[in-house]
Design a protein around this motif. Structure first.
Motif, PDB file in Angstrom:
ATOM      1  N   GLY A  25      12.223 -32.943  34.900  1.00 20.21           N
ATOM      2  CA  GLY A  25      13.436 -32.379  35.461  1.00 20.21           C
ATOM      3  C   GLY A  25      13.776 -30.980  34.997  1.00 20.21           C
ATOM      4  N   GLN A  26      12.794 -30.251  34.438  1.00 18.60           N
ATOM      5  CA  GLN A  26      13.058 -28.891  33.934  1.00 18.60           C
ATOM      6  C   GLN A  26      12.066 -27.893  34.537  1.00 18.60           C
ATOM      7  OE1 GLN A  26      15.670 -28.211  32.202  1.00 18.60           O
ATOM      8  NE2 GLN A  26      16.300 -30.276  31.585  1.00 18.60           N
ATOM      9  N   PRO A  27      12.070 -27.724  35.868  1.00 16.25           N
ATOM     10  CA  PRO A  27      11.103 -26.824  36.497  1.00 16.25           C
ATOM     11  C   PRO A  27      11.297 -25.357  36.115  1.00 16.25           C
ATOM     12  CG  PRO A  27      12.750 -27.522  38.089  1.00 16.25           C
ATOM     13  CD  PRO A  27      12.960 -28.357  36.861  1.00 16.25           C
ATOM     14  N   GLU A  28      12.542 -24.978  35.798  1.00 14.54           N
ATOM     15  CA  GLU A  28      12.784 -23.580  35.423  1.00 14.54           C
ATOM     16  C   GLU A  28      12.073 -23.230  34.115  1.00 14.54           C
ATOM     17  OE1 GLU A  28      16.191 -25.071  37.903  1.00 14.54           O
ATOM     18  OE2 GLU A  28      15.201 -25.770  36.053  1.00 14.54           O
ATOM     19  N   LEU A  29      12.061 -24.181  33.176  1.00 15.68           N
ATOM     20  CA  LEU A  29      11.376 -23.959  31.903  1.00 15.68           C
ATOM     21  C   LEU A  29       9.870 -23.830  32.123  1.00 15.68           C
ATOM     22  CD1 LEU A  29      11.537 -23.850  28.766  1.00 15.68           C
ATOM     23  CD2 LEU A  29      11.217 -26.337  28.802  1.00 15.68           C
ATOM     24  N   HIS A  30       9.318 -24.696  32.961  1.00 15.82           N
ATOM     25  CA  HIS A  30       7.890 -24.610  33.268  1.00 15.82           C
ATOM     26  C   HIS A  30       7.569 -23.270  33.928  1.00 15.82           C
ATOM     27  CE1 HIS A  30       3.883 -26.070  34.079  1.00 15.82           C
ATOM     28  NE2 HIS A  30       3.998 -25.737  35.344  1.00 15.82           N
ATOM     29  N   HIS A  31       8.417 -22.834  34.841  1.00 13.49           N
ATOM     30  CA  HIS A  31       8.229 -21.541  35.501  1.00 13.49           C
ATOM     31  C   HIS A  31       8.224 -20.406  34.479  1.00 13.49           C
ATOM     32  CE1 HIS A  31       9.941 -18.331  38.484  1.00 13.49           C
ATOM     33  NE2 HIS A  31       8.669 -18.142  38.221  1.00 13.49           N
ATOM     34  N   GLN A  32       9.150 -20.463  33.518  1.00  7.61           N
ATOM     35  CA  GLN A  32       9.203 -19.427  32.491  1.00  7.61           C
ATOM     36  C   GLN A  32       7.906 -19.390  31.687  1.00  7.61           C
ATOM     37  OE1 GLN A  32      12.344 -19.853  29.583  1.00  7.61           O
ATOM     38  NE2 GLN A  32      12.070 -17.772  28.787  1.00  7.61           N
ATOM     39  N   CYS A  33       7.358 -20.567  31.377  1.00  2.00           N
ATOM     40  CA  CYS A  33       6.112 -20.608  30.611  1.00  2.00           C
ATOM     41  C   CYS A  33       4.940 -20.026  31.402  1.00  2.00           C
ATOM     42  CB  CYS A  33       5.800 -22.054  30.205  1.00  2.00           C
ATOM     43  SG  CYS A  33       6.910 -22.734  28.974  1.00  2.00           S
ATOM     44  N   VAL A  34       4.866 -20.344  32.692  1.00  2.00           N
ATOM     45  CA  VAL A  34       3.811 -19.782  33.534  1.00  2.00           C
ATOM     46  C   VAL A  34       3.923 -18.258  33.560  1.00  2.00           C
ATOM     47  CG1 VAL A  34       2.952 -19.611  35.913  1.00  2.00           C
ATOM     48  CG2 VAL A  34       3.528 -21.854  34.945  1.00  2.00           C
ATOM     49  N   ALA A  35       5.160 -17.757  33.700  1.00  2.00           N
ATOM     50  CA  ALA A  35       5.370 -16.305  33.704  1.00  2.00           C
ATOM     51  C   ALA A  35       4.979 -15.691  32.364  1.00  2.00           C
ATOM     52  CB  ALA A  35       6.834 -15.996  34.034  1.00  2.00           C
ATOM     53  N   PRO A  78      19.576 -28.970  24.483  1.00  2.00           N
ATOM     54  CA  PRO A  78      20.729 -28.115  24.720  1.00  2.00           C
ATOM     55  C   PRO A  78      20.949 -27.882  26.216  1.00  2.00           C
ATOM     56  CG  PRO A  78      18.873 -26.818  23.947  1.00  2.00           C
ATOM     57  CD  PRO A  78      18.450 -28.246  23.866  1.00  2.00           C
ATOM     58  N   ARG A  79      22.090 -27.335  26.541  1.00  2.00           N
ATOM     59  CA  ARG A  79      22.434 -27.101  27.947  1.00  2.00           C
ATOM     60  C   ARG A  79      21.463 -26.133  28.595  1.00  2.00           C
ATOM     61  NH1 ARG A  79      25.078 -22.985  29.926  1.00  2.00           N
ATOM     62  NH2 ARG A  79      25.813 -22.370  27.860  1.00  2.00           N
ATOM     63  N   HIS A  80      21.037 -25.105  27.847  1.00  2.00           N
ATOM     64  CA  HIS A  80      20.126 -24.089  28.376  1.00  2.00           C
ATOM     65  C   HIS A  80      18.816 -24.153  27.597  1.00  2.00           C
ATOM     66  CE1 HIS A  80      18.606 -20.311  29.961  1.00  2.00           C
ATOM     67  NE2 HIS A  80      18.427 -19.879  28.711  1.00  2.00           N
ATOM     68  N   LEU A  81      17.713 -24.385  28.302  1.00  2.00           N
ATOM     69  CA  LEU A  81      16.399 -24.443  27.668  1.00  2.00           C
ATOM     70  C   LEU A  81      15.658 -23.131  27.867  1.00  2.00           C
ATOM     71  CD1 LEU A  81      15.174 -28.003  28.740  1.00  2.00           C
ATOM     72  CD2 LEU A  81      16.494 -27.341  26.724  1.00  2.00           C
ATOM     73  N   PHE A  82      14.861 -22.769  26.861  1.00  2.00           N
ATOM     74  CA  PHE A  82      14.087 -21.535  26.994  1.00  2.00           C
ATOM     75  C   PHE A  82      12.806 -21.622  26.192  1.00  2.00           C
ATOM     76  CE2 PHE A  82      16.779 -20.783  23.256  1.00  2.00           C
ATOM     77  CZ  PHE A  82      15.860 -20.328  22.327  1.00  2.00           C
ATOM     78  N   SER A  83      11.848 -20.800  26.570  1.00  2.00           N
ATOM     79  CA  SER A  83      10.665 -20.521  25.771  1.00  2.00           C
ATOM     80  C   SER A  83      10.457 -19.015  25.871  1.00  2.00           C
ATOM     81  CB  SER A  83       9.443 -21.286  26.281  1.00  2.00           C
ATOM     82  OG  SER A  83       8.343 -21.100  25.418  1.00  2.00           O
ATOM     83  N   GLU A  84      10.950 -18.306  24.881  1.00  2.00           N
ATOM     84  CA  GLU A  84      11.070 -16.851  24.950  1.00  2.00           C
ATOM     85  C   GLU A  84       9.921 -16.172  24.216  1.00  2.00           C
ATOM     86  OE1 GLU A  84      13.076 -13.317  26.158  1.00  2.00           O
ATOM     87  OE2 GLU A  84      13.489 -15.418  26.653  1.00  2.00           O
ATOM     88  N   LEU A  85       9.292 -15.213  24.887  1.00  2.00           N
ATOM     89  CA  LEU A  85       8.204 -14.458  24.267  1.00  2.00           C
ATOM     90  C   LEU A  85       8.731 -13.451  23.254  1.00  2.00           C
ATOM     91  CD1 LEU A  85       5.690 -13.436  27.095  1.00  2.00           C
ATOM     92  CD2 LEU A  85       5.289 -15.030  25.211  1.00  2.00           C
ATOM     93  N   VAL A  86       7.984 -13.268  22.182  1.00  2.00           N
ATOM     94  CA  VAL A  86       8.221 -12.159  21.263  1.00  2.00           C
ATOM     95  C   VAL A  86       7.980 -10.850  22.007  1.00  2.00           C
ATOM     96  CG1 VAL A  86       7.317 -11.008  19.195  1.00  2.00           C
ATOM     97  CG2 VAL A  86       7.600 -13.499  19.227  1.00  2.00           C
ATOM     98  N   ALA A 134      -6.289 -14.661  17.452  1.00  2.00           N
ATOM     99  CA  ALA A 134      -5.852 -15.220  18.737  1.00  2.00           C
ATOM    100  C   ALA A 134      -4.331 -15.289  18.740  1.00  2.00           C
ATOM    101  CB  ALA A 134      -6.436 -16.616  18.972  1.00  2.00           C
ATOM    102  N   VAL A 135      -3.772 -15.464  19.931  1.00  2.00           N
ATOM    103  CA  VAL A 135      -2.341 -15.720  20.063  1.00  2.00           C
ATOM    104  C   VAL A 135      -2.154 -17.075  20.735  1.00  2.00           C
ATOM    105  CG1 VAL A 135      -1.656 -13.298  20.140  1.00  2.00           C
ATOM    106  CG2 VAL A 135      -2.195 -14.499  22.282  1.00  2.00           C
ATOM    107  N   CYS A 136      -1.027 -17.733  20.443  1.00  2.00           N
ATOM    108  CA  CYS A 136      -0.737 -19.048  20.988  1.00  2.00           C
ATOM    109  C   CYS A 136       0.572 -19.013  21.762  1.00  2.00           C
ATOM    110  CB  CYS A 136      -0.650 -20.068  19.852  1.00  2.00           C
ATOM    111  SG  CYS A 136      -0.373 -21.771  20.404  1.00  2.00           S
ATOM    112  N   VAL A 137       0.581 -19.649  22.946  1.00  2.00           N
ATOM    113  CA  VAL A 137       1.772 -19.672  23.793  1.00  2.00           C
ATOM    114  C   VAL A 137       1.898 -21.040  24.454  1.00  2.00           C
ATOM    115  CG1 VAL A 137       0.530 -18.727  25.788  1.00  2.00           C
ATOM    116  CG2 VAL A 137       3.016 -18.437  25.623  1.00  2.00           C
ATOM    117  N   ASN A 138       3.141 -21.486  24.632  1.00  2.00           N
ATOM    118  CA  ASN A 138       3.418 -22.798  25.218  1.00  2.00           C
ATOM    119  C   ASN A 138       3.254 -22.814  26.735  1.00  2.00           C
ATOM    120  OD1 ASN A 138       4.218 -24.566  23.066  1.00  2.00           O
ATOM    121  ND2 ASN A 138       6.121 -23.427  22.868  1.00  2.00           N
ATOM    122  N   LEU A 139       2.826 -23.973  27.249  1.00  2.00           N
ATOM    123  CA  LEU A 139       2.913 -24.299  28.675  1.00  2.00           C
ATOM    124  C   LEU A 139       3.602 -25.654  28.733  1.00  2.00           C
ATOM    125  CD1 LEU A 139       2.329 -23.747  31.650  1.00  2.00           C
ATOM    126  CD2 LEU A 139       0.038 -24.693  31.319  1.00  2.00           C
TER     127      LEU A 139
END
Length: 282
Positions: free
Chosen positions: A122-132, A90-98, A112-117
């Protein structure tokens, strides 16, 4: 507050874990629903097969923990929803926390809890969101003694692979796994590399953090058993398989066969015999 108590419920006495992932409905992809359309049946089947853990999202975890009995597999709670799995991005990518994910995890008695990295070309903003996301979760996990499973996922370009195809380049996997460890992962959930015999390098770079290997898309029974056996020999602490269990004609038999590899060092041929026997008995 130590995470040890929950880790002891997640991993068996041999230090190994088989986590069956049935959290795919979280990601808004129709193909992911195959085998879990009837979630009650899917959950009941997995519980009867008795893996070490079951991975679910918040909504289905509520249903799971309403089932009585103290012998259920431990709950691993998925904490983020992403939209990066379709054949077209999609035009806007996200990985949003509950919202307040760790509060939900404690309330739902998760181990345990599981979260994406995520690392997409070409999607540095998505990677940044995951690190945050990971940084935010880590602080709360430490406060409540909740183990943090980080899922480093290196993906190929969509125009090359056609959607949700992992990049098996061991150099990329090693670098992302190490980032997950540095961010505070208590468990790593990682893809296998192209050359499975090199997977010990991923184990090494995880620096003592247990590594559970993702199953990915559907593959033949023979391929899954052979790959799992080799990965365990390479030093993996277990597996997190979803579609290769829940989309299999005999999920309970597949679970029993894989458990024999993870916990009993069964060879691929022995595991396939267990699967065949379960199918014939079923």
């Amino acid at each position: 507050m130590s995470v040890t108590a929950r880790l002891n419920r997640m991993f068996a006495q041999d230090g190994k874990c088989f986590d069956v992932a049935i959290d795919h409905g979280f990601f808004n992809e129709f193909s992911f629903l195959s085998g879990i359309e009837n979630m009650k049946h899917a959950i009941d089947t997995v519980i009867q097969a008795n893996p070490d853990c079951v991975q679910l999202g918040v909504g289905q975890a509520r249903q799971y923990q309403q089932i009585p009995g103290k012998a259920k597999p431990g709950l691993v709670l998925r904490t983020d929803a992403a939209n990066i799995y379709g054949k077209e991005l999609p035009r806007h990518l996200f990985s949003e926390l509950v919202d307040q994910a760790i509060w939900h995890a404690v309330r739902l008695d998760a181990v345990a809890v599981c979260v994406n990295l995520l690392l997409l070309p070409g999607q540095p903003e998505l990677h940044h969101q995951c690190v945050a996301n990971i940084s935010r979760l880590k602080t709360e996990c430490e406060q409540y003694g909740m183990p943090l499973m980080v899922e480093p996922l290196v993906m190929l370009p969509n125009e090359v692979s056609g959607g949700y195809m992992v990049d098996g380049d061991i150099r990329k996997i090693m670098a992302l796994v190490r980032q997950g460890v540095e961010l505070g992962a208590d468990i790593i959930k990682s893809d296998p590399c192209d050359e499975v015999s090199e997977y010990h390098r991923v184990i090494e770079v995880a620096s003592g953090v247990p590594v559970l290997v993702r199953g990915g898309g559907r593959a033949s029974d023979e391929e899954i058993m052979n790959r799992t056996y080799e990965l365990m020999k390479q030093g993996a602490s277990g597996i997190v398989y979803g579609r290769n269990v829940i989309q299999h004609p005999n999920p309970a038999g597949m679970t029993a066969a894989l458990m024999s590899i993870v916990h009993k060092d069964a060879a691929a041929e022995q595991a396939l015999a267990i699967l065949k026997g379960e199918q014939e008995n079923g």
